[in-house]
Design a protein around this motif. Structure first.
Motif, PDB file in Angstrom:
ATOM      1  N   ASN A  80       5.655 -22.135 -30.084  1.00 39.59           N
ATOM      2  CA  ASN A  80       4.649 -23.242 -30.533  1.00 39.59           C
ATOM      3  C   ASN A  80       4.145 -23.758 -29.088  1.00 39.59           C
ATOM      4  O   ASN A  80       2.877 -24.072 -29.052  1.00 39.59           O
ATOM      5  CB  ASN A  80       5.426 -23.600 -31.138  1.00 39.59           C
ATOM      6  N   GLU A  81       5.197 -24.285 -28.645  1.00 39.54           N
ATOM      7  CA  GLU A  81       3.810 -24.589 -27.185  1.00 39.54           C
ATOM      8  C   GLU A  81       3.218 -23.508 -26.169  1.00 39.54           C
ATOM      9  O   GLU A  81       1.945 -23.872 -25.584  1.00 39.54           O
ATOM     10  CB  GLU A  81       4.855 -24.992 -25.578  1.00 39.54           C
ATOM     11  N   LYS A  82       3.527 -22.670 -26.714  1.00 41.36           N
ATOM     12  CA  LYS A  82       2.607 -21.340 -25.629  1.00 41.36           C
ATOM     13  C   LYS A  82       2.116 -20.715 -26.089  1.00 41.36           C
ATOM     14  O   LYS A  82       0.644 -20.948 -25.772  1.00 41.36           O
ATOM     15  CB  LYS A  82       3.401 -19.877 -24.947  1.00 41.36           C
ATOM     16  N   LEU A  83       2.164 -21.109 -27.674  1.00 40.24           N
ATOM     17  CA  LEU A  83       1.262 -20.635 -28.509  1.00 40.24           C
ATOM     18  C   LEU A  83      -0.805 -21.380 -28.702  1.00 40.24           C
ATOM     19  O   LEU A  83      -1.720 -21.045 -28.482  1.00 40.24           O
ATOM     20  CB  LEU A  83       1.266 -20.137 -30.075  1.00 40.24           C
ATOM     21  N   LYS A  84      -0.392 -22.672 -28.987  1.00 40.63           N
ATOM     22  CA  LYS A  84      -1.533 -23.212 -28.582  1.00 40.63           C
ATOM     23  C   LYS A  84      -2.864 -24.112 -27.848  1.00 40.63           C
ATOM     24  O   LYS A  84      -3.923 -22.941 -28.363  1.00 40.63           O
ATOM     25  CB  LYS A  84      -0.929 -24.586 -28.751  1.00 40.63           C
ATOM     26  N   PRO A  85      -2.560 -23.093 -26.144  1.00 40.82           N
ATOM     27  CA  PRO A  85      -3.535 -22.930 -25.789  1.00 40.82           C
ATOM     28  C   PRO A  85      -4.140 -20.824 -25.800  1.00 40.82           C
ATOM     29  O   PRO A  85      -5.067 -21.100 -25.318  1.00 40.82           O
ATOM     30  CB  PRO A  85      -3.155 -22.857 -24.031  1.00 40.82           C
ATOM     31  N   ILE A  86      -3.274 -20.311 -25.999  1.00 41.64           N
ATOM     32  CA  ILE A  86      -3.948 -18.630 -26.006  1.00 41.64           C
ATOM     33  C   ILE A  86      -4.587 -18.729 -27.713  1.00 41.64           C
ATOM     34  O   ILE A  86      -5.471 -18.735 -27.586  1.00 41.64           O
ATOM     35  CB  ILE A  86      -2.776 -17.865 -26.620  1.00 41.64           C
ATOM     36  N   ILE A  87      -3.931 -19.163 -28.455  1.00 37.89           N
ATOM     37  CA  ILE A  87      -4.712 -19.537 -29.769  1.00 37.89           C
ATOM     38  C   ILE A  87      -6.585 -20.364 -29.881  1.00 37.89           C
ATOM     39  O   ILE A  87      -7.155 -20.263 -30.110  1.00 37.89           O
ATOM     40  CB  ILE A  87      -4.199 -20.513 -30.462  1.00 37.89           C
ATOM     41  N   LYS A  88      -6.070 -21.493 -29.330  1.00 36.02           N
ATOM     42  CA  LYS A  88      -7.249 -22.308 -28.847  1.00 36.02           C
ATOM     43  C   LYS A  88      -8.422 -21.116 -27.889  1.00 36.02           C
ATOM     44  O   LYS A  88      -9.788 -21.313 -28.289  1.00 36.02           O
ATOM     45  CB  LYS A  88      -6.987 -23.533 -27.783  1.00 36.02           C
ATOM     46  N   ARG A  89      -8.640 -20.747 -27.106  1.00 37.17           N
ATOM     47  CA  ARG A  89      -8.984 -19.761 -26.380  1.00 37.17           C
ATOM     48  C   ARG A  89      -9.980 -18.277 -26.887  1.00 37.17           C
ATOM     49  O   ARG A  89     -10.503 -17.976 -27.051  1.00 37.17           O
ATOM     50  CB  ARG A  89      -7.527 -19.183 -25.527  1.00 37.17           C
ATOM     51  N   TYR A  90      -8.587 -17.834 -27.947  1.00 32.38           N
ATOM     52  CA  TYR A  90      -8.354 -16.625 -28.371  1.00 32.38           C
ATOM     53  C   TYR A  90     -10.095 -17.231 -30.309  1.00 32.38           C
ATOM     54  O   TYR A  90     -10.579 -16.470 -30.460  1.00 32.38           O
ATOM     55  CB  TYR A  90      -7.738 -15.668 -28.782  1.00 32.38           C
ATOM     56  N   LYS A  91     -10.065 -18.689 -30.104  1.00 34.35           N
ATOM     57  CA  LYS A  91      -9.997 -19.047 -31.736  1.00 34.35           C
ATOM     58  C   LYS A  91     -12.149 -19.059 -31.126  1.00 34.35           C
ATOM     59  O   LYS A  91     -12.710 -18.950 -31.959  1.00 34.35           O
ATOM     60  CB  LYS A  91      -9.581 -20.538 -32.141  1.00 34.35           C
ATOM     61  N   GLY A  92     -11.486 -19.472 -30.370  1.00 36.84           N
ATOM     62  CA  GLY A  92     -13.736 -20.337 -29.499  1.00 36.84           C
ATOM     63  C   GLY A  92     -14.558 -18.437 -29.616  1.00 36.84           C
ATOM     64  O   GLY A  92     -15.441 -18.696 -29.664  1.00 36.84           O
ATOM     65  N   GLN A  93     -13.181 -17.483 -28.480  1.00 36.34           N
ATOM     66  CA  GLN A  93     -13.303 -16.767 -28.219  1.00 36.34           C
ATOM     67  C   GLN A  93     -14.003 -15.679 -29.707  1.00 36.34           C
ATOM     68  O   GLN A  93     -16.028 -14.921 -29.601  1.00 36.34           O
ATOM     69  CB  GLN A  93     -13.223 -15.224 -27.759  1.00 36.34           C
ATOM     70  N   LEU A  94     -13.837 -15.372 -30.392  1.00 38.23           N
ATOM     71  CA  LEU A  94     -13.739 -14.689 -31.791  1.00 38.23           C
ATOM     72  C   LEU A  94     -14.756 -15.728 -32.878  1.00 38.23           C
ATOM     73  O   LEU A  94     -14.839 -14.777 -34.018  1.00 38.23           O
ATOM     74  CB  LEU A  94     -12.378 -14.530 -32.121  1.00 38.23           C
ATOM     75  N   GLY A  95     -14.793 -17.282 -32.949  1.00 35.29           N
ATOM     76  CA  GLY A  95     -15.331 -17.674 -33.529  1.00 35.29           C
ATOM     77  C   GLY A  95     -14.578 -17.811 -34.782  1.00 35.29           C
ATOM     78  O   GLY A  95     -15.528 -17.600 -35.766  1.00 35.29           O
ATOM     79  N   VAL A  96     -13.504 -17.399 -34.781  1.00 35.90           N
ATOM     80  CA  VAL A  96     -12.905 -17.462 -36.120  1.00 35.90           C
ATOM     81  C   VAL A  96     -12.376 -19.149 -36.300  1.00 35.90           C
ATOM     82  O   VAL A  96     -12.019 -19.954 -35.561  1.00 35.90           O
ATOM     83  CB  VAL A  96     -11.639 -16.978 -36.159  1.00 35.90           C
ATOM     84  N   ASN A  97     -11.929 -19.506 -38.302  1.00 34.53           N
ATOM     85  CA  ASN A  97     -11.619 -20.689 -38.240  1.00 34.53           C
ATOM     86  C   ASN A  97      -9.883 -20.941 -38.890  1.00 34.53           C
ATOM     87  O   ASN A  97      -9.760 -19.176 -39.714  1.00 34.53           O
ATOM     88  CB  ASN A  97     -12.478 -21.529 -39.434  1.00 34.53           C
ATOM     89  N   ILE A  98      -9.125 -21.289 -38.138  1.00 34.13           N
ATOM     90  CA  ILE A  98      -7.811 -21.704 -38.593  1.00 34.13           C
ATOM     91  C   ILE A  98      -7.572 -22.415 -39.702  1.00 34.13           C
ATOM     92  O   ILE A  98      -7.479 -23.453 -38.756  1.00 34.13           O
ATOM     93  CB  ILE A  98      -6.953 -21.159 -37.247  1.00 34.13           C
ATOM     94  N   LYS A  99      -6.651 -22.439 -40.402  1.00 27.70           N
ATOM     95  CA  LYS A  99      -6.023 -23.099 -41.248  1.00 27.70           C
ATOM     96  C   LYS A  99      -4.711 -23.681 -41.280  1.00 27.70           C
ATOM     97  O   LYS A  99      -4.554 -25.537 -40.944  1.00 27.70           O
ATOM     98  CB  LYS A  99      -6.035 -22.913 -43.083  1.00 27.70           C
TER      99      LYS A  99
END
Length: 226
Positions: free
Chosen positions: A126-145
């Motif tokens: 959970n700790e490791k995922l947060k910055p990684i998801i933020k990075r690729y969420k921005g690069q791919l332009g996707v929304n996560i619920k």
């Protein structure tokens, strides 16, 4: 559906082609279009029979890396791509502790060791995922619920059309580069649900070296277990 001696699980979805997968437990599944007939499925599977058996042979070879772990002093456990040994202690720790390159667990909690490892992996992932998801969420332009860390049987991750993304707690055993790949792969599915050319092209934009991480998972995925 049976093909010779093989039992193949059929998964219908909104797709145009048939895709065969060897799951991590060695079972075979086929993603198929919703409109395809039983006779058409049988013909497609028969045409792919040689490739299925070839892939099963490769799966068997790769699964030679599978490790049967015991909860004893000195047993190694994966965390972020490296092996660390377990040490039992007399004092009451209440939880699994990772410190100075060792896992520490109370003797009194030995019967709960597996659950404690799973809880550890969930918390750290959970700790490791947060910055990684933020990075690729921005690069791919996707929304996560919603994001969940859970037991996913034979998948490292999954997602839904609603934008919910799930990750297997075992992902905490993978190196950070591989974890980046798993995240990027799954978030790309929010754009392209199927593994078609468009999917791989999109993934290549944000991770040109993804094949290195795919190969790591192929070689080491069977060992990512308790």
């Amino acid at each position: 559906m049976r093909l010779s001696e093989l039992e193949i699980e059929l998964i219908r979805s909104n797709r145009k082609t048939v895709s065969i997968h060897i799951e991590r437990d060695g079972s075979v599944s086929a993603r198929i279009p919703e409109t395809i007939t039983e006779e058409e499925i049988q013909k497609v599977l028969q045409s792919k029979e040689y490739q299925i058996h070839k892939n099963l042979a490769q799966w068997s070879q790769l699964n030679q890396t599978k490790v049967e772990r015991e909860y004893v002093n000195g047993q190694s456990f994966l965390y972020l791509g490296r092996n660390y040994r377990l040490q039992f202690v007399e004092e009451k720790l209440e939880t699994l502790i990772f410190n100075k390159g060792y896992f520490h667990l109370s003797y009194s909690d030995k019967n709960q060791a597996r659950n404690m490892f799973i809880n550890f992996y969930k918390e750290k992932l959970n700790e490791k995922l947060k910055p990684i998801i933020k990075r690729y969420k921005g690069q791919l332009g996707v929304n996560i619920k919603e994001i969940k860390i859970m037991e996913l049987q034979n998948r490292w991750a999954s997602c839904s059309v609603k934008g919910n993304v799930n990750f297997h707690w075992k992902c905490a055993m993978a190196p950070i580069d591989v974890l980046n790949y798993i995240v990027a792969h799954e978030l790309t599915h929010l754009i392209h649900p199927n593994h078609n050319t468009s999917f791989w092209n999109e993934l290549d934009k944000v991770m040109p070296n993804y094949n290195e991480q795919v190969n790591w998972l192929k070689r080491n995925g069977a060992g990512m277990d308790l």
